[in-house]
Write a protein that holds these residues in place. Structure first.
Motif, mmCIF file in Angstrom:
data_model
loop_
_atom_site.group_PDB
_atom_site.id
_atom_site.type_symbol
_atom_site.label_atom_id
_atom_site.label_comp_id
_atom_site.label_asym_id
_atom_site.label_seq_id
_atom_site.Cartn_x
_atom_site.Cartn_y
_atom_site.Cartn_z
ATOM 1 N N GLU A 65 -3.489 -0.240 -5.221
ATOM 2 C CA GLU A 65 -3.140 0.070 -6.605
ATOM 3 C C GLU A 65 -2.935 -1.177 -7.459
ATOM 4 O OE1 GLU A 65 0.221 2.639 -6.432
ATOM 5 O OE2 GLU A 65 -0.926 4.368 -5.712
ATOM 6 N N TYR A 66 -3.531 -2.286 -7.081
ATOM 7 C CA TYR A 66 -3.523 -3.481 -7.912
ATOM 8 C C TYR A 66 -4.670 -4.374 -7.472
ATOM 9 C CZ TYR A 66 -1.526 -6.311 -4.110
ATOM 10 O OH TYR A 66 -1.324 -6.968 -2.931
ATOM 11 N N ARG B 79 5.361 2.665 2.919
ATOM 12 C CA ARG B 79 6.082 2.902 1.669
ATOM 13 C C ARG B 79 7.304 1.996 1.540
ATOM 14 N NH1 ARG B 79 5.721 7.599 -1.251
ATOM 15 N NH2 ARG B 79 7.997 7.733 -1.405
ATOM 16 N N ARG C 62 5.677 -5.145 -1.776
ATOM 17 C CA ARG C 62 4.297 -5.206 -2.271
ATOM 18 C C ARG C 62 3.562 -6.355 -1.585
ATOM 19 N NH1 ARG C 62 2.145 -5.035 -8.493
ATOM 20 N NH2 ARG C 62 0.208 -6.177 -8.194
ATOM 21 N N LYS D 2 -7.890 1.447 -4.046
ATOM 22 C CA LYS D 2 -7.183 2.714 -4.268
ATOM 23 C C LYS D 2 -5.844 2.719 -3.556
ATOM 24 C CE LYS D 2 -7.651 7.730 -3.718
ATOM 25 N NZ LYS D 2 -8.531 8.829 -3.243
ATOM 26 N N GLY D 3 -5.807 2.188 -2.322
ATOM 27 C CA GLY D 3 -4.553 2.165 -1.576
ATOM 28 C C GLY D 3 -3.567 1.142 -2.098
ATOM 29 N N MET E 224 0.854 -1.189 0.000
ATOM 30 C CA MET E 224 0.000 0.000 0.000
ATOM 31 C C MET E 224 0.891 1.240 0.000
ATOM 32 S SD MET E 224 -3.138 0.839 2.568
ATOM 33 C CE MET E 224 -2.187 0.342 3.983
ATOM 34 N N ARG E 225 0.734 2.130 -0.956
ATOM 35 C CA ARG E 225 1.594 3.297 -1.115
ATOM 36 C C ARG E 225 0.852 4.566 -0.769
ATOM 37 N NH1 ARG E 225 6.592 0.998 -1.397
ATOM 38 N NH2 ARG E 225 6.548 -0.784 -2.793
ATOM 39 N N ARG E 226 1.520 5.391 0.015
ATOM 40 C CA ARG E 226 0.967 6.709 0.305
ATOM 41 C C ARG E 226 2.095 7.718 0.120
ATOM 42 N NH1 ARG E 226 -1.850 3.811 4.519
ATOM 43 N NH2 ARG E 226 -4.092 3.991 4.284
ATOM 44 N N ASP E 227 1.785 8.854 -0.502
ATOM 45 C CA ASP E 227 2.806 9.840 -0.809
ATOM 46 C C ASP E 227 2.754 11.046 0.105
ATOM 47 O OD1 ASP E 227 2.185 9.088 -4.257
ATOM 48 O OD2 ASP E 227 3.762 8.290 -2.965
#
Length: 240
Positions: free
Chosen positions: A131-132, A70, A74, A128-129, A1-4
């Motif tokens: 991304e796949y 981050r 994955r 959404k979090g 889960m990616r957050r910027d």
């Protein structure tokens, strides 16, 4: 889960980074109240009020959790989804949670219902979090999952069995322990904010000690504390 989300600035804070991140670590890692963290810091000679600790946890907790997320690999392609009852101000709510096959928390969402719309809301947040799209999702026999699955992930295999979802059910245990220690959540928003940060920070320091020898556990924990120093920017702040 990616957050910027960027890391909040430490500029203007009275206390150094080491004290701020130590207070945040104590609060999210152990079942402690803000007053108990205040007492532990006082024993170490650091005078900091519980209100200051509360504000720093609110400001930096989620940011630290985002940075840890981050740096994680994955997540796996098998998602376990489950929901559990939590009581907020005397009203029943539901904590929706998704973990992968290795027990890594993918996302959490506090909602007042567990109908089809609630399930779809959780699926959208999860997708959404992450991304796949996963290969398989494992759910219990709640029909709401079927509604969300048909509309949002029809190509994904859906395995429904109350016996296959122990991994997701077990992942609720630290949250329930913490909920008891906190006595209660004051609002759904409070529960969501706390659990989002808690689900990112607490598992980082739970490498599964029962599966490791003492030496391997110490080595693993040393590596995880090194990552913690990186994400909290302790070394960078100390070098200035």
């Amino acid at each position: 889960m990616r957050r910027d989300n960027p890391m909040p600035s430490y500029k203007g804070h009275r206390y150094p980074v080491e004290i701020i991140n130590h207070c945040v670590w104590l609060y999210f890692r152990f079942p402690l109240s803000f007053r108990e963290v205040e007492e532990l810091m006082l024993e170490r000679g650091v005078v900091v009020s519980y209100e200051t600790i509360r504000r720093r946890c609110a400001k930096f907790g989620q940011a630290y959790a985002n940075q840890l997320n981050r740096r994680r690999a994955r997540p796996g392609d098998k998602w376990h989804l489950d929901e559990v009852f939590i009581r907020i101000n005397g009203r029943q709510h539901y904590l929706w949670r998704a973990v992968d096959q290795d027990g890594n928390v993918l996302d959490v969402l506090v909602q007042s219902r567990r109908n089809g719309n609630a399930a779809k809301r959780f699926f959208r947040k999860l997708l959404k979090g992450a991304e796949y799209v996963p290969r398989v999702i494992i759910t219990d026999k709640l029909t709401s999952y079927g509604v969300a699955h048909r509309e949002l992930m029809p190509s994904v295999e859906d395995r429904r069995s109350k016996y296959l979802n122990n991994r997701a059910e077990n992942s609720h245990q630290p949250t329930k322990q913490r909920e008891r220690a906190m006595k209660r959540f004051t609002s759904p928003g409070h529960a969501q904010r706390f659990l989002s940060a808690f689900s990112g920070i607490s598992p980082h320091f739970r490498p599964g000690r029962h599966r490791l020898t003492a030496l391997k556990w110490r080595t693993e924990m040393a590596d995880r504390f090194a990552v913690w120093q990186e994400v909290t920017a302790t070394d960078a702040a100390a070098s200035k």
